[in-house]
Design a protein around this motif. Structure first.
Motif, PDB file in Angstrom:
ATOM      1  N   VAL A 189       0.855  -1.179   0.000  1.00  0.00           N
ATOM      2  CA  VAL A 189       0.000   0.000   0.000  1.00  0.00           C
ATOM      3  C   VAL A 189       0.895   1.234   0.000  1.00  0.00           C
ATOM      4  O   VAL A 189       2.106   1.148   0.266  1.00  0.00           O
ATOM      5  N   GLU A 190       0.306   2.357  -0.304  1.00  0.00           N
ATOM      6  CA  GLU A 190       1.011   3.630  -0.252  1.00  0.00           C
ATOM      7  C   GLU A 190       0.563   4.391   0.996  1.00  0.00           C
ATOM      8  O   GLU A 190      -0.627   4.693   1.148  1.00  0.00           O
ATOM      9  N   ILE A 191       1.504   4.665   1.882  1.00  0.00           N
ATOM     10  CA  ILE A 191       1.232   5.440   3.095  1.00  0.00           C
ATOM     11  C   ILE A 191       2.125   6.676   3.058  1.00  0.00           C
ATOM     12  O   ILE A 191       3.354   6.558   3.068  1.00  0.00           O
TER      13      ILE A 191
ATOM     14  N   LEU B 266      -3.898  -1.770  12.563  1.00  0.00           N
ATOM     15  CA  LEU B 266      -4.321  -0.384  12.759  1.00  0.00           C
ATOM     16  C   LEU B 266      -4.705   0.255  11.431  1.00  0.00           C
ATOM     17  O   LEU B 266      -5.740   0.930  11.318  1.00  0.00           O
ATOM     18  N   TYR B 267      -3.905   0.030  10.415  1.00  0.00           N
ATOM     19  CA  TYR B 267      -4.146   0.643   9.103  1.00  0.00           C
ATOM     20  C   TYR B 267      -5.404   0.071   8.441  1.00  0.00           C
ATOM     21  O   TYR B 267      -6.223   0.809   7.889  1.00  0.00           O
TER      22      TYR B 267
ATOM     23  N   TYR C 285      -2.680   6.217  16.400  1.00  0.00           N
ATOM     24  CA  TYR C 285      -1.661   6.074  15.373  1.00  0.00           C
ATOM     25  C   TYR C 285      -0.385   5.574  16.035  1.00  0.00           C
ATOM     26  O   TYR C 285      -0.216   5.673  17.254  1.00  0.00           O
ATOM     27  N   ILE C 286       0.520   5.040  15.207  1.00  0.00           N
ATOM     28  CA  ILE C 286       1.813   4.608  15.725  1.00  0.00           C
ATOM     29  C   ILE C 286       2.904   5.337  14.953  1.00  0.00           C
ATOM     30  O   ILE C 286       2.817   5.506  13.723  1.00  0.00           O
ATOM     31  N   TYR C 287       3.909   5.779  15.682  1.00  0.00           N
ATOM     32  CA  TYR C 287       4.992   6.570  15.095  1.00  0.00           C
ATOM     33  C   TYR C 287       6.178   5.672  14.779  1.00  0.00           C
ATOM     34  O   TYR C 287       6.624   4.878  15.603  1.00  0.00           O
ATOM     35  N   SER C 288       6.701   5.811  13.569  1.00  0.00           N
ATOM     36  CA  SER C 288       7.914   5.111  13.161  1.00  0.00           C
ATOM     37  C   SER C 288       9.083   6.080  13.202  1.00  0.00           C
ATOM     38  O   SER C 288       9.159   7.008  12.381  1.00  0.00           O
TER      39      SER C 288
ATOM     40  N   MET D 118       7.240   8.629  10.068  1.00  0.00           N
ATOM     41  CA  MET D 118       5.841   8.541   9.641  1.00  0.00           C
ATOM     42  C   MET D 118       4.935   8.194  10.812  1.00  0.00           C
ATOM     43  O   MET D 118       5.326   7.443  11.710  1.00  0.00           O
ATOM     44  N   ASN D 119       3.724   8.733  10.782  1.00  0.00           N
ATOM     45  CA  ASN D 119       2.651   8.303  11.670  1.00  0.00           C
ATOM     46  C   ASN D 119       1.718   7.390  10.879  1.00  0.00           C
ATOM     47  O   ASN D 119       1.212   7.794   9.817  1.00  0.00           O
ATOM     48  N   ILE D 120       1.506   6.203  11.367  1.00  0.00           N
ATOM     49  CA  ILE D 120       0.651   5.243  10.674  1.00  0.00           C
ATOM     50  C   ILE D 120      -0.645   5.111  11.461  1.00  0.00           C
ATOM     51  O   ILE D 120      -0.643   4.731  12.638  1.00  0.00           O
ATOM     52  N   GLY D 121      -1.743   5.443  10.815  1.00  0.00           N
ATOM     53  CA  GLY D 121      -3.054   5.340  11.439  1.00  0.00           C
ATOM     54  C   GLY D 121      -4.019   4.627  10.524  1.00  0.00           C
ATOM     55  O   GLY D 121      -3.640   4.123   9.458  1.00  0.00           O
ATOM     56  N   PRO D 122      -5.286   4.570  10.893  1.00  0.00           N
ATOM     57  CA  PRO D 122      -6.295   3.924  10.041  1.00  0.00           C
ATOM     58  C   PRO D 122      -6.388   4.606   8.688  1.00  0.00           C
ATOM     59  O   PRO D 122      -6.282   5.827   8.584  1.00  0.00           O
ATOM     60  N   ARG D 123      -6.621   3.796   7.651  1.00  0.00           N
ATOM     61  CA  ARG D 123      -6.680   4.366   6.299  1.00  0.00           C
ATOM     62  C   ARG D 123      -7.948   5.168   6.065  1.00  0.00           C
ATOM     63  O   ARG D 123      -7.984   6.042   5.191  1.00  0.00           O
ATOM     64  N   ASP D 124      -9.010   4.858   6.831  1.00  0.00           N
ATOM     65  CA  ASP D 124     -10.264   5.603   6.686  1.00  0.00           C
ATOM     66  C   ASP D 124     -11.072   5.462   7.971  1.00  0.00           C
ATOM     67  O   ASP D 124     -10.663   4.769   8.917  1.00  0.00           O
ATOM     68  N   SER D 125     -12.234   6.100   8.008  1.00  0.00           N
ATOM     69  CA  SER D 125     -13.058   6.085   9.219  1.00  0.00           C
ATOM     70  C   SER D 125     -13.596   4.690   9.519  1.00  0.00           C
ATOM     71  O   SER D 125     -13.754   4.313  10.686  1.00  0.00           O
ATOM     72  N   ALA D 126     -13.854   3.899   8.485  1.00  0.00           N
ATOM     73  CA  ALA D 126     -14.342   2.532   8.705  1.00  0.00           C
ATOM     74  C   ALA D 126     -13.279   1.679   9.394  1.00  0.00           C
ATOM     75  O   ALA D 126     -13.571   0.897  10.306  1.00  0.00           O
ATOM     76  N   ALA D 127     -12.028   1.819   8.960  1.00  0.00           N
ATOM     77  CA  ALA D 127     -10.940   1.068   9.593  1.00  0.00           C
ATOM     78  C   ALA D 127     -10.757   1.508  11.046  1.00  0.00           C
ATOM     79  O   ALA D 127     -10.477   0.691  11.931  1.00  0.00           O
ATOM     80  N   ARG D 128     -10.907   2.793  11.309  1.00  0.00           N
ATOM     81  CA  ARG D 128     -10.784   3.306  12.677  1.00  0.00           C
ATOM     82  C   ARG D 128     -11.836   2.665  13.591  1.00  0.00           C
ATOM     83  O   ARG D 128     -11.551   2.315  14.724  1.00  0.00           O
TER      84      ARG D 128
END
Length: 286
Positions: free
Chosen positions: A5-7, A126-127, A157-160, A165-175
């Motif tokens: 995926v592209e984040i 999470l994503y 979100y989780i920080y790398s 980068m901060n990695i969080g849910p890709r959309d509201s449904a994933a959240r």
């Protein structure tokens, strides 16, 4: 085949969910109910309930072999959702929770493989909005757990540190779908392997997993190994005569498995086999 995926315009390979064993589940009705309440799951366990109250990140506490993992497997089976597992250990690092730099799995054989960013099971759950189970969380050094704090509160979100980068849910449904729980062995905490307070308070409620009743142990053995009725009677007699309520479910299954193999290869009366082999599987009382 890796999934990419592209984040933030960066190509990242996602982790694969675990294959949940398709076996029957026995007992633990109360514990399952407590887990479902914490995660906001319907009473039949088949769907997430849309609620204004956010889900809780429950913690399972109990000795090894009592079925903590099996409880999480059963929840994932009923929900039919992908389950991602993080296995805690003493060499764990903060980046193990976020992104790792690894050889590209799609590289051509014989060539020097290029490196690719791979998301951890936690970052993937999470994503995508999956279930994440952090097993043996109190084996992990305190410093390695620090990125988890932002996952388990409203930030989600989780920080790398490696990529910034901060990695969080890709959309509201994933959240809305993302769920987290963890498990630990309290005996490690008694030896000093304790959770940092900021993680301890973010992983509530605490659901204690104790030894199940013998009827459940008996049924687990019967459904998983299909021993003869005589073997089940012999195990029951040994269990009560030796007063071995202290053995775990995993030990009980291994004991029956070994006893059945022992009869096949060595022979002997079923009523005596358990006395002969028990010390090799469950040990002797001190």
């Amino acid at each position: 085949m890796a999934r990419y995926v592209e984040i933030d315009d960066v190509r990242v390979a996602l982790a694969e969910p675990v294959e949940v064993p398709p076996r029957a589940f026995v007992g633990r009705d109360k514990e399952l109910q407590l887990c479902r309440v914490a995660w906001g799951i319907s009473s039949d366990g088949t769907e997430l309930v849309d609620s204004s109250a956010p889900p809780l990140n429950f913690r399972l506490e109990g000795a090894p072999g009592l079925g903590k993992n099996e409880i999480v497997y059963e929840i994932a089976r009923r929900l039919d959702m992908p389950l991602y597992i993080v296995q805690g250990h003493e060499e764990f690092t903060p980046e193990d929770l976020a992104l790792l730099l690894t050889p590209d799995p799609e590289a051509v054989y014989g060539e020097v493989p290029p490196l690719t960013l791979r998301a951890s099971p936690l970052a993937t759950a999470l994503y995508e909005g999956g279930l994440c189970f952090f097993d043996e969380i109190n084996r992990v050094p305190d410093r390695a757990l620090s990125p988890l704090a932002s996952v388990l509160d409203g930030r989600q979100y989780i920080y790398s540190a490696m990529t910034g980068m901060n990695i969080g849910p890709r959309d509201s449904a994933a959240r809305k779908r993302f769920r987290f729980c963890c498990a630990l062995n309290p005996s490690l905490s008694n030896e000093g392997h304790v959770l940092p307070e900021y993680i301890e308070q973010r992983t509530l409620p605490v659901i204690e997993i104790d030894h199940p009743p013998f009827e459940d142990v008996h049924e687990i053995i019967r459904t998983s190994l299909s021993p003869s009725p005589d073997f089940l009677v012999a195990f029951t007699d040994w269990y009560y005569e030796q007063e071995r309520q202290d053995i775990s479910v995993r030990q009980a299954v291994a004991l029956m498995n070994y006893a059945m193999n022992y009869e096949q290869h060595v022979g002997g009366q079923k009523t005596k086999i358990f006395d002969q082999v028990a010390s090799f599987v469950v040990g002797r009382r001190s």
